[in-house]
Design an enzyme around this catalytic site. Structure first.
Site, mmCIF file in Angstrom:
data_model
loop_
_atom_site.group_PDB
_atom_site.id
_atom_site.type_symbol
_atom_site.label_atom_id
_atom_site.label_comp_id
_atom_site.label_asym_id
_atom_site.label_seq_id
_atom_site.Cartn_x
_atom_site.Cartn_y
_atom_site.Cartn_z
ATOM 1 N N GLU A 7 -26.759 15.732 -19.442
ATOM 2 C CA GLU A 7 -26.859 16.481 -20.497
ATOM 3 C C GLU A 7 -27.899 16.041 -21.624
ATOM 4 O OE1 GLU A 7 -22.891 16.249 -20.855
ATOM 5 O OE2 GLU A 7 -22.566 17.353 -19.016
ATOM 6 N N ASN A 60 -16.448 9.805 -18.815
ATOM 7 C CA ASN A 60 -17.399 10.236 -19.727
ATOM 8 C C ASN A 60 -16.349 11.172 -20.645
ATOM 9 O OD1 ASN A 60 -19.223 11.246 -21.412
ATOM 10 N ND2 ASN A 60 -20.480 12.134 -19.446
ATOM 11 N N TRP A 61 -16.121 11.031 -21.746
ATOM 12 C CA TRP A 61 -15.502 11.916 -22.844
ATOM 13 C C TRP A 61 -16.282 13.174 -23.157
ATOM 14 C CZ3 TRP A 61 -11.318 8.239 -25.520
ATOM 15 C CH2 TRP A 61 -10.704 7.775 -24.459
ATOM 16 N N LYS A 62 -17.406 12.697 -23.145
ATOM 17 C CA LYS A 62 -18.625 13.823 -23.911
ATOM 18 C C LYS A 62 -18.097 14.264 -25.295
ATOM 19 C CE LYS A 62 -19.218 15.393 -19.123
ATOM 20 N NZ LYS A 62 -20.228 16.610 -18.260
ATOM 21 N N GLU A 99 -25.878 11.356 -10.454
ATOM 22 C CA GLU A 99 -24.921 12.865 -10.877
ATOM 23 C C GLU A 99 -26.117 14.104 -10.241
ATOM 24 O OE1 GLU A 99 -21.900 11.629 -13.700
ATOM 25 O OE2 GLU A 99 -23.657 12.120 -14.880
ATOM 26 N N HIS A 109 -27.852 10.484 -19.440
ATOM 27 C CA HIS A 109 -26.939 11.561 -18.785
ATOM 28 C C HIS A 109 -27.726 12.766 -18.757
ATOM 29 C CE1 HIS A 109 -23.887 14.414 -18.418
ATOM 30 N NE2 HIS A 109 -23.148 13.440 -17.852
ATOM 31 N N GLY A 128 -19.646 19.442 -14.019
ATOM 32 C CA GLY A 128 -18.869 20.696 -14.714
ATOM 33 C C GLY A 128 -18.721 21.707 -14.064
ATOM 34 N N SER A 173 -18.123 16.720 -11.117
ATOM 35 C CA SER A 173 -16.755 17.529 -10.486
ATOM 36 C C SER A 173 -15.855 16.458 -9.757
ATOM 37 C CB SER A 173 -16.942 18.856 -9.847
ATOM 38 O OG SER A 173 -17.725 19.691 -10.738
ATOM 39 N N GLY A 208 -15.901 13.210 -15.811
ATOM 40 C CA GLY A 208 -16.312 13.913 -17.130
ATOM 41 C C GLY A 208 -14.637 14.585 -17.140
ATOM 42 N N GLY A 209 -14.715 15.889 -16.888
ATOM 43 C CA GLY A 209 -13.648 16.736 -17.083
ATOM 44 C C GLY A 209 -12.164 15.676 -16.623
#
Ligand code: PGA
Length: 251
Positions: A98, A10-12, A168, A96, A174, A214, A235-236
């Site tokens: 967010e 997930n590149w956000k 998640e 998600h 994150g 994470s 993600g990251g």
């Protein structure tokens, strides 16, 4: 039961167009033989069509991070499932954390998006997860249970075939605070239990459930080693081809 194994990035809201192309190329180029393992990329929607084109003929699939549930209309700023389909994407990430916590998305909206995604032949990857205070006050399990029930209202069991779930925990996204494999496994079992109640044991046993929050090359082994963790949503660590590839390979 052998389930699909899915590694998703997930590149956000990161990457310029050029960076997105480089990242996708790096991932495709470094994949090697993944066997039956599936890899899915979720770029920002402006880059989706071009990432889809890059991924044609490769084992990598592409999805959007969010979409609205109407086909078209006066909904300034939104993209529709019809547009997502037209861009060649296969998956849609829905609910998600967010989206839920920054943009106030509700279980009802998640449900409409799941139904719309299926209607348009997209494969919804539905995210659920509890906040830290919900876990600490002993409500984690009931929050996740009601998110799952809410997401699938009105869904006939046979339509679960293309659904993927991502657990998640919000406190792990994150933050560098990964859930232990045992904590994640326990919640995955809760999710299977809810699915069994809604749709029966066969669907509960065959729906892929990914863990996210994470995930890094150094913790993937323990997580993916658990019986009910069928892959990860990253993600990251998915924003650099080498670390994402390390996760895909080690898992
Ligand atoms: P993270 O994000 O890996 O950076 O924690 C996961 C996600 O939000 O899907």
């Amino acid at each position: 039961m052998k389930r699909r194994e899915i590694f998703a990035g997930n590149w956000k809201m990161y990457t310029t167009h050029a960076e997105a192309m480089d990242l996708a190329r790096g991932i495709i180029g470094g994949m090697g033989n993944m066997g039956t393992r599936e890899v899915v990329l979720f770029p920002p929607s402006l880059h989706v069509r071009d990432v889809v084109n890059l991924c044609k003929g490769t084992p990598v699939s592409v999805g959007v991070q969010n979409m609205y549930f109407e086909k078209e209309g006066a909904f300034t700023g939104e993209i529709s499932p019809a547009m997502v389909k037209d861009a060649g994407a296969r998956f849609c990430l829905i609910g998600h954390s967010e989206r839920r916590h920054v943009f106030g998305e509700t279980d009802g909206q998640v449900n409409k998006k799941v139904l719309a995604g299926l209607e348009w032949g997209l494969e919804p990857m539905v995210c659920v997860g509890e906040l830290l205070e919900e876990r600490e006050s002993g409500r984690g399990e009931s929050v996740v249970r009601s998110q799952i029930e809410g997401a699938f209202v009105g869904l006939a069991g046979h339509r679960m075939k293309t659904i993927v779930i991502a657990y998640e925990p919000v406190w792990a996204i994150g933050t560098g605070k990964v859930a232990t494999p045992e904590m994640a496994e326990a919640m995955h079992c809760v999710i299977r239990d809810v699915l069994a109640g809604l749709f029966g044991g066969e669907i509960a046993g065959s729906t892929p459930i990914l863990y996210g929050g994470s995930v890094k090359p150094d913790n993937i082994k323990g997580l993916f080693g658990m019986a009910n963790i069928d892959g990860v949503l990253v993600g990251g660590a998915s924003l650099k081809a080498p670390s994402f590839l390390d996760i895909v390979r080690v898992g």
